[in-house]
Design an enzyme around this catalytic site. Structure first.
Site, mmCIF file in Angstrom:
data_model
loop_
_atom_site.group_PDB
_atom_site.id
_atom_site.type_symbol
_atom_site.label_atom_id
_atom_site.label_comp_id
_atom_site.label_asym_id
_atom_site.label_seq_id
_atom_site.Cartn_x
_atom_site.Cartn_y
_atom_site.Cartn_z
ATOM 1 N N TYR A 1 0.988 -1.002 -0.074
ATOM 2 C CA TYR A 1 0.017 -0.041 0.086
ATOM 3 C C TYR A 1 0.855 1.046 -0.118
ATOM 4 C CZ TYR A 1 -3.720 -3.121 0.668
ATOM 5 O OH TYR A 1 -4.846 -4.414 0.578
ATOM 6 N N CYS B 1 -6.276 -22.155 4.261
ATOM 7 C CA CYS B 1 -6.878 -22.417 2.837
ATOM 8 C C CYS B 1 -7.135 -21.104 2.130
ATOM 9 C CB CYS B 1 -8.111 -23.155 2.855
ATOM 10 S SG CYS B 1 -9.252 -22.543 3.811
#
Ligand SMILES: Cc1cc2nc3c(=O)[nH]c(=O)nc-3n(C[C@H](O)[C@H](O)[C@H](O)COP(=O)(O)OP(=O)(O)OC[C@H]3O[C@@H](n4cnc5c(N)ncnc54)[C@H](O)[C@@H]3O)c2cc1C
Ligand SMILES: Cc1cc2nc3c(=O)[nH]c(=O)nc-3n(C[C@H](O)[C@H](O)[C@H](O)COP(=O)(O)O)c2cc1C
Length: 618
Positions: free
Chosen positions: A150, A322
């Site tokens: 960012y 995951c």
């Protein structure tokens, strides 16, 4: 708890009751400090319309509510303030994104507007305004988001900053923006108010930050009054280092944090795949870091710290990395968790006792069956679970077989423990027939019988060289030298990776233009890189037309046939629901539900979610 975009924010930036409840639960769960998600300091500094904001006084009301509930639960309310810079699509902010230099975001691409000196000064002031609002709202620590590619990170790194003025070139120049932000914030909130800085200490790109360079930068920030650092990694080109998938080892940023701790005289927080309280404990006790950040770990189980404190380790729903949380944000605009169906729906998923306890028969001990069984049993129903195999876990046992997916076993372990604790009666090696159901005479039947691999009706499909995915993960013994995999979906890619890592020469045949369409983006990036490294041949837009004893014939879009030689052919073209019993049970007039793959073949996330919903509804 580090900053984690919750996507529980309305389009106008306001919080809903869900936002407040999300943070209240995590504070009540025992986290010592909650750093609430990245809040945009400027309208053109947000990443998405679901991002939290702090660029106007009108947000102070909501901010105060969340700070108050966190504090009331005994945790320290902290807030992260943020500017996305070039890492936002122009359509979200209705203008070209700002950047230090005319270099577009490698992920989003598109034009950017390099900041002028006035523009830089304006943003520094916006950080100061945001900090004042945070204090007004009752937060007790402010974290400046200097990581993950960012705006502040863009200035710090030569990868994204090629300015030739005082905000570029060397470390002193590239850190000037961050230093001036810290100075401004300190001036506005007082020098004793604690300020944290989250840094991507390693970016893993050419010209990107390394731990050594980051130490020099942080030393300069400390001279401005920085109080604490959160050590993270990765940028817009290396997201796998921001949200490390299950491929990465646990606590993978610890080496970097340890070096930073050795160099600086302020407390160091470390983040990144620390999902297990025992690992956290060893990091602290060995003095490698001062504070542990658990991000996805607390999405998966808000009560993780409390359970750890009470020694209930087996009750913790461990995050399996995951990245379903990331995928759901980007693909659906809302947050979901594979292991925790209650994420973002905390109130709806509260367990209440059933009015009338019923006799419930659950058929199938996969993730769906296990989750519905323990949810229903917790609510006071009398639950019996029947599984035809000698083990529980269903297809997820196969799904955990690959070298990089062992983490999934923790989910099965958790679910098994829960049904044990809730006194679910388990009948193993019991294949349920319609007669068994009649004899049992339950009030409710829940079918969680999963799915079975499909085999396309093609000439030669019954030849001995043809195998299924379960054959491979169940450890069938063959030479496995030259392998052809039919189907390049998630499972086909997983088998290809597993076998190519074992040294086999592998070809994937896929009828679509790309492989791995359903795989979560960060995991997919790594799988594709590894398949490339292992020289796996990928043949897209080809269909299997015939199997012979020496290999397969495949056909391209124009009907041209090609022969591929192989010792084994693995069929990974998907599954079909195993739902033979459903209509028969319905005819008995018994209340019956289907959940998971037997309803429609998808993933463990849907099986677990539907298990929770039906378990709550009956
Ligand atoms: C190799 C592989 C990798 C995978 N990887 C992932 C992954 O990374 N992430 C993910 O989310 N999903 C993954 N999946 C998919 C996931 O495993 C399934 O979507 C999920 O297990 C479905 O859960 P379920 O409970 O509906 O059914 P299942 O897991 O199929 O369980 C059904 C159970 O019912 C039992 N059963 C069937 N009929 C009867 C009967 N008549 N009586 C008694 N018992 C019966 C079966 O033996 C089985 O144990 C993977 C699947 C495979 C094969
Ligand atoms: C859904 C999601 C949202 C995130 N949002 C933020 C954020 O707002 N600010 C931030 O600094 N990091 C954010 N991150 C990164 C996490 O703070 C953390 O650095 C990363 O998930 C690795 O830590 P973990 O393994 O404990 O999850 C986010 C991660 C995820 C998965």
């Amino acid at each position: 708890m580090p900053g984690l975009a919750s996507f529980l924010i309305e389009n106008d930036g306001s919080y809903s009751d869900k936002t407040i409840e999300h943070y209240r639960l995590r504070a009540a769960g025992g986290a010592s400090m909650i750093i609430i998600e990245a809040h945009g300091v400027a309208p053109e500094g947000i990443v998405s319309r679901h991002q939290a904001r702090i660029y106007d006084d009108r947000f102070i009301g909501d901010l105060s509510k969340v700070a108050a509930v966190i504090k009331a639960e005994g945790s320290i309310p902290a807030i992260q303030i943020h500017h996305a810079g070039r890492q936002v699509p122009a359509r979200v902010i209705n203008r070209k994104p700002f950047a230090p230099s005319p270099l577009p975001c490698p992920a989003i691409k598109g034009d950017v507007e390099p900041l002028t000196i006035d523009g830089i000064h304006k943003i520094i002031k916006q950080f100061g305004d945001a900090a004042e609002r945070a204090v007004q709202a009752g937060f007790e620590l402010i974290e400046i988001h200097g990581a993950h590619g960012y705006l502040i990170n863009q200035f710090l790194s030569r990868f994204s900053n090629i300015r030739e003025d005082e905000y570029g070139k060397d470390i002193v120049g590239r850190s000037k923006f961050a230093r001036e932000i810290i100075r401004e914030v300190k001036e506005r909130v007082g020098k004793d108010f604690p300020i944290s800085f989250k840094i991507s200490a390693q970016e893993f790109v050419a010209d990107g930050l390394t731990t050594e360079e980051s130490i020099k930068i942080l030393e300069l920030l400390v001279t401005e009054g920085l109080d604490i650092v959160q050590v993270s990694a990765g940028n817009d080109a290396t997201p796998e280092w921001i949200c490390q998938p299950m491929f990465m080892k646990k606590a993978c940023l610890l080496d970097s944090a340890e070096k930073i701790k050795a160099a600086l005289n302020i407390p160091i927080m470390v983040v990144g795949r620390i999902n297990d309280p025992l690992i956290a404990e060893s990091i602290i006790s060995e003095g490698k870091a001062d504070l542990i950040c658990m991000g996805r770990g607390l999405l998966a189980d808000p009560e993780l710290p409390r359970k750890a404190q009470e020694g209930r380790l087996e009750d913790i729903r461990i995050c399996i990395a995951c990245n379903t949380c990331m995928q759901s944000i980007f693909r659906k605009g809302r947050i979901e968790c594979l292991v925790n169906p209650g994420l973002g729906r905390e109130k709806e998923m509260e367990i209440h006792l059933a009015k009338i306890p019923k006799k419930v028969m659950v058929i199938g001990g996969g993730p769906g069956g296990l989750n519905v069984a323990h949810t229903a049993a917790k609510r006071g129903h009398y639950v019996s679970l029947y599984e035809k195999e000698s083990f529980l876990g269903g297809q997820l046992i196969l799904g955990s077989s690959s070298f990089f997916k062992k983490e999934m076993l923790s989910l099965i372990g958790f679910l098994k423990k829960q049904i044990e604790k809730c006194n679910v009666t388990c009948h193993m090696n019991s294949e349920v027939t319609i007669n068994m159901i009649k004899e049992n005479n339950p009030d409710i039947v829940i079918m969680a019988t999963g799915s079975i691999p499909c085999k396309p009706p093609i000439e030669g499909i019954e030849l001995p060289l043809v195998m299924t995915v379960p054959d491979i993960f169940n450890g069938i013994k063959t030479a496995m030298k030259n392998i052809i995999i039919i189907g390049g979906g998630a499972t086909g890619c997983e088998v290809a990776l597993e076998l190519s890592e074992r040294g086999a020469s592998v070809t994937i045949v896929e009828q679509l233009p790309n492989i791995g369409a359903q795989i979560e983006a960060i995991t997919k990036k790594i799988i594709l890189e590894k398949l490339g490294k292992n020289s796996v041949r990928i043949l897209t837009e080809h269909r299997l037309s015939k199997v012979t004893e020496k290999g397969v014939f495949v056909t391209d879009r124009n009907g041209n046939e090609l022969f591929l030689e192989g010792d084994n052919v693995i069929i990974a073209v998907g599954n079909r629901p195993n739902n033979n019993l459903f209509d028969q049970v319905k005819q008995l007039g018994i209340e019956v539900y289907q959940i998971g793959d037997c309803l429609e073949v998808r993933t463990a996330k849907e099986a677990i979610y539907e298990g929770a919903c039906i378990g709550m509804a009956i």
